[in-house]
Write an enzyme that holds these catalytic residues in place. Structure first.
Site, PDB file in Angstrom:
ATOM      1  N   SER A   1      19.665 -42.084  -9.988  1.00 31.63           N
ATOM      2  CA  SER A   1      18.407 -41.402 -10.318  1.00 31.63           C
ATOM      3  C   SER A   1      18.598 -40.171 -11.196  1.00 31.63           C
ATOM      4  O   SER A   1      17.633 -39.480 -11.507  1.00 31.63           O
ATOM      5  CB  SER A   1      17.687 -40.978  -9.030  1.00 31.63           C
ATOM      6  OG  SER A   1      18.479 -40.065  -8.292  1.00 31.63           O
TER       7      SER A   1
ATOM      8  N   TRP B   1      19.420 -38.541 -14.780  1.00 38.29           N
ATOM      9  CA  TRP B   1      18.245 -37.741 -14.438  1.00 38.29           C
ATOM     10  C   TRP B   1      17.004 -38.465 -14.926  1.00 38.29           C
ATOM     11  O   TRP B   1      16.964 -38.911 -16.071  1.00 38.29           O
ATOM     12  CB  TRP B   1      18.334 -36.364 -15.073  1.00 38.29           C
ATOM     13  CG  TRP B   1      19.461 -35.536 -14.582  1.00 38.29           C
ATOM     14  CD1 TRP B   1      20.624 -35.267 -15.214  1.00 38.29           C
ATOM     15  CD2 TRP B   1      19.506 -34.836 -13.321  1.00 38.29           C
ATOM     16  NE1 TRP B   1      21.402 -34.452 -14.454  1.00 38.29           N
ATOM     17  CE2 TRP B   1      20.728 -34.170 -13.282  1.00 38.29           C
ATOM     18  CE3 TRP B   1      18.640 -34.716 -12.245  1.00 38.29           C
ATOM     19  CZ2 TRP B   1      21.123 -33.391 -12.201  1.00 38.29           C
ATOM     20  CZ3 TRP B   1      19.021 -33.934 -11.183  1.00 38.29           C
ATOM     21  CH2 TRP B   1      20.237 -33.278 -11.161  1.00 38.29           C
TER      22      TRP B   1
ATOM     23  N   ARG C   1      19.617 -23.111  -7.839  1.00 37.99           N
ATOM     24  CA  ARG C   1      20.715 -22.916  -8.793  1.00 37.99           C
ATOM     25  C   ARG C   1      20.215 -22.117  -9.989  1.00 37.99           C
ATOM     26  O   ARG C   1      19.193 -22.467 -10.593  1.00 37.99           O
ATOM     27  CB  ARG C   1      21.284 -24.273  -9.224  1.00 37.99           C
ATOM     28  CG  ARG C   1      21.965 -24.999  -8.081  1.00 37.99           C
ATOM     29  CD  ARG C   1      22.674 -26.250  -8.533  1.00 37.99           C
ATOM     30  NE  ARG C   1      21.766 -27.315  -8.904  1.00 37.99           N
ATOM     31  CZ  ARG C   1      21.212 -28.147  -8.032  1.00 37.99           C
ATOM     32  NH1 ARG C   1      21.456 -28.017  -6.734  1.00 37.99           N
ATOM     33  NH2 ARG C   1      20.410 -29.111  -8.434  1.00 37.99           N
TER      34      ARG C   1
ATOM     35  N   GLY D   1      14.025 -39.358  -0.211  1.00 43.31           N
ATOM     36  CA  GLY D   1      13.774 -40.696  -0.702  1.00 43.31           C
ATOM     37  C   GLY D   1      12.395 -41.190  -0.290  1.00 43.31           C
ATOM     38  O   GLY D   1      11.635 -40.485   0.387  1.00 43.31           O
TER      39      GLY D   1
ATOM     40  N   CYS E   1      -0.489   0.212   7.578  1.00 47.20           N
ATOM     41  CA  CYS E   1      -0.933   0.618   6.246  1.00 47.20           C
ATOM     42  C   CYS E   1      -2.276   1.342   6.303  1.00 47.20           C
ATOM     43  O   CYS E   1      -2.561   2.200   5.452  1.00 47.20           O
ATOM     44  CB  CYS E   1      -1.025  -0.597   5.334  1.00 47.20           C
ATOM     45  SG  CYS E   1       0.582  -1.335   4.973  1.00 47.20           S
TER      46      CYS E   1
ATOM     47  N   GLU F   1       0.816  -1.218   0.000  1.00 51.46           N
ATOM     48  CA  GLU F   1       0.000   0.000   0.000  1.00 51.46           C
ATOM     49  C   GLU F   1       0.851   1.270   0.000  1.00 51.46           C
ATOM     50  O   GLU F   1       0.612   2.168  -0.831  1.00 51.46           O
ATOM     51  CB  GLU F   1      -0.963  -0.009   1.196  1.00 51.46           C
ATOM     52  CG  GLU F   1      -1.966  -1.152   1.169  1.00 51.46           C
ATOM     53  CD  GLU F   1      -1.506  -2.370   1.955  1.00 51.46           C
ATOM     54  OE1 GLU F   1      -2.355  -3.023   2.577  1.00 51.46           O
ATOM     55  OE2 GLU F   1      -0.279  -2.649   1.942  1.00 51.46           O
TER      56      GLU F   1
ATOM     57  N   THR G   1      11.360 -43.302   1.946  1.00 52.86           N
ATOM     58  CA  THR G   1      11.063 -43.524   3.365  1.00 52.86           C
ATOM     59  C   THR G   1      10.517 -42.267   4.015  1.00 52.86           C
ATOM     60  O   THR G   1       9.460 -42.272   4.656  1.00 52.86           O
ATOM     61  CB  THR G   1      12.322 -44.002   4.108  1.00 52.86           C
ATOM     62  OG1 THR G   1      12.770 -45.244   3.538  1.00 52.86           O
ATOM     63  CG2 THR G   1      12.018 -44.221   5.585  1.00 52.86           C
ATOM     64  N   LEU G   2      11.225 -41.150   3.873  1.00 48.77           N
ATOM     65  CA  LEU G   2      10.772 -39.905   4.487  1.00 48.77           C
ATOM     66  C   LEU G   2       9.508 -39.379   3.803  1.00 48.77           C
ATOM     67  O   LEU G   2       8.581 -38.904   4.471  1.00 48.77           O
ATOM     68  CB  LEU G   2      11.877 -38.858   4.441  1.00 48.77           C
ATOM     69  CG  LEU G   2      11.574 -37.530   5.135  1.00 48.77           C
ATOM     70  CD1 LEU G   2      11.193 -37.737   6.594  1.00 48.77           C
ATOM     71  CD2 LEU G   2      12.763 -36.581   5.024  1.00 48.77           C
TER      72      LEU G   2
END
Length: 371
Positions: free
Chosen positions: A169, A171, A208, A303, A85, A53, A305-306
Site C-alpha cells: 500500500s 504509497w 514524523r 485495515g 481565571c 486569560e 476490518t477494524l
C-alpha cells in the site's frame, strides 16, 4: 457588534496555536481590547501552564482595567492545576467578557459566567460559537459523553482500493496528503490500530517531522507524541515491534492474558485487558476507557476490518479520506470490511463537510448522518 466578531476571530486564531499541545485541556485563546485597541492577548499552551486569560492579562498589564475580554471558552471558576481565571479577571478590573461558548466541563458549565456577573462584569456568549466548538470536538465530547472524538483516516484509489491483493500500500497518496496525516496525528491524543496492521507492516504510528513549516510549528510548541493503541485480542504483538521503542506510550489491548504479556511489558509497552465477544474487543468499552484516561481525540489508522467495525458500530465521528488519482483493480483490497447490506435503506449516510485538493490527491472530510 462587528468588532466582537473581529476580535473573537483573533482569539480563535490564537487558540489554534495550542492545537498540538494542550491535551487533555481545551485549546483556548484570549484577547483584551480597550477603547477599540488591542492591549493584550494570549493562549493556553499546555496543561499545567497558565490558561489563556492570565497570559492575556499579563500582556495587557494595567491596560486590562476597564477592558473587554474576548475568550473562546467560558473562563474557569475552579482551582485546578492553575488558579481560577474568573478571579484573575475580576482582580484585573475588566469591564466586559465576551465568550464564544459555555464550558462543557461539569466543574464549570455556567459557573464561570455566574461568578463574573456577581462581580458586576457584563457577560455575553455565543459569538462564533460554531467555530469555537469545531476547535475542541474531543474535549467537548469527552466532557458531555465521557468518550473521545473518533476520526478514521483512510487512503484509497479512485476505485475504492486501499492496498494491492498482496497487501502492498506504500504509497497510494502523494507527499502532500502524507504530510496532512502527520498533522492529524499531531493533534490526536491516541492512534488506534489493529494487530493485523502491526504484524503486516510493523508501523511506527508516530508523528514524523521532516522539515518545513509544520515541523517548525510543532517543534516550537513542543511535540507530544500521541499514545499508540494496538488492539490485539490474543496478545500476539512482538516485543520487538518498532513502535514500542519510539518516544511516547504504546498500549496493547487484549481480551485475555497470555505468556507474551511479560515480554511486552519488559520491552516498555503497557498492557490492558478489556471485555469482548467472538474474539473481538468491545470497541465501546475501549472508548470508555480512553475517555477515563483523558483522551480527547482518537485517530483510527487501520485495515478494513477494524475500520469497518468502528463504522458499523456507529462509533466514528469523522472520516478523513484521501483519494488518489489512479486505479488499482478489482483484485485489490477494499475500504471497509462490513456485513453485506440487503436493502438500500440500510446504507450508512454521510455528510461531506470539507473537500479540497492536496497536491494531486483529494481530501474528503465526512461525518456519518444520525440514524
Amino acid at each position: 457588534m462587528a468588532a466582537d466578531y473581529r476580535f473573537m476571530a483573533r482569539a480563535l486564531r490564537l487558540a489554534r496555536k495550542g492545537l498540538y499541545t494542550t491535551h487533555p485541556n481545551p485549546r483556548v485563546g484570549c484577547v483584551l481590547v480597550r477603547e477599540g485597541k488591542l492591549v493584550g492577548e494570549g493562549y493556553h499552551r499546555r496543561a499545567g501552564e497558565p490558561h489563556a486569560e492570565p497570559n492575556a492579562l499579563r500582556a495587557a498589564g494595567t491596560e486590562a482595567r476597564g477592558a473587554t475580554v474576548y475568550v473562546t471558552l467560558e473562563p474557569c471558576a475552579h482551582q485546578g492545576r492553575t488558579p481560577a481565571c474568573t478571579e484573575a479577571l475580576i482582580e484585573a478590573g475588566v469591564h466586559r467578557v465576551v465568550a464564544a461558548m459555555e464550558d462543557p466541563n461539569p466543574l464549570v458549565a455556567g459557573a464561570g459566567f455566574e461568578r463574573l456577573r456577581q462581580a458586576g462584569i457584563e457577560v455575553e456568549q455565543g459569538v462564533l460559537q460554531v467555530q469555537a466548538e469545531a476547535l475542541n470536538p474531543g474535549f467537548i465530547k469527552r466532557m458531555r459523553l465521557g468518550r473521545p472524538y473518533v476520526r478514521c483516516k483512510l487512503a484509497l484509489s479512485l476505485d475504492g482500493r486501499t492496498a494491492l491483493a498482496n497487501g502492498e500500500s506504500q504509497w497510494i497518496t502523494g507527499s502532500a496528503a502524507r504530510l496532512d496525516v502527520q498533522r492529524l496525528r499531531a493533534r490526536s491524543d491516541a492512534i488506534v490500530t489493529g494487530i493485523g496492521t502491526v504484524l503486516a507492516d510493523d508501523p511506527s504510528m508516530n508523528v514524523r517531522l521532516d522539515g518545513g513549516a509544520f515541523s517548525e510549528t510543532v517543534r516550537e510548541a513542543g511535540l507530544r507524541q500521541p499514545q499508540r493503541v494496538v488492539l490485539d485480542p490474543r496478545l500476539r504483538m512482538p516485543a520487538s515491534a518498532k513502535m514500542i521503542g519510539l518516544a511516547g506510550d504504546t498500549l496493547v489491548v487484549g481480551l485475555t492474558d497470555g505468556p507474551n504479556r511479560r515480554s511486552l511489558e519488559a520491552a516498555g509497552a503497557k498492557v490492558m485487558l478489556l471485555p469482548g465477544e467472538d474474539g473481538r474487543i468491545d470497541l465501546s468499552a475501549l472508548l470508555d476507557q480512553l475517555g477515563r484516561s483523558q483522551i480527547n481525540e482518537v485517530l483510527v489508522e487501520s485495515g478494513p476490518t477494524l475500520a469497518g467495525a468502528f463504522l458499523a458500530a456507529g462509533l466514528v465521528d469523522e472520516l478523513v479520506i484521501y483519494a488518489a488519482p489512479h486505479i488499482m483493480g478489482d483484485g485489490a483490497r477494499g475500504l471497509f470490511r462490513m456485513p453485506s447490506l440487503a436493502r438500500m435503506q440500510d446504507r450508512i449516510g454521510l455528510e461531506i463537510v470539507d473537500l479540497r485538493m492536496l497536491g494531486k490527491d483529494i481530501r474528503i472530510t465526512a461525518r456519518p448522518l444520525p440514524e
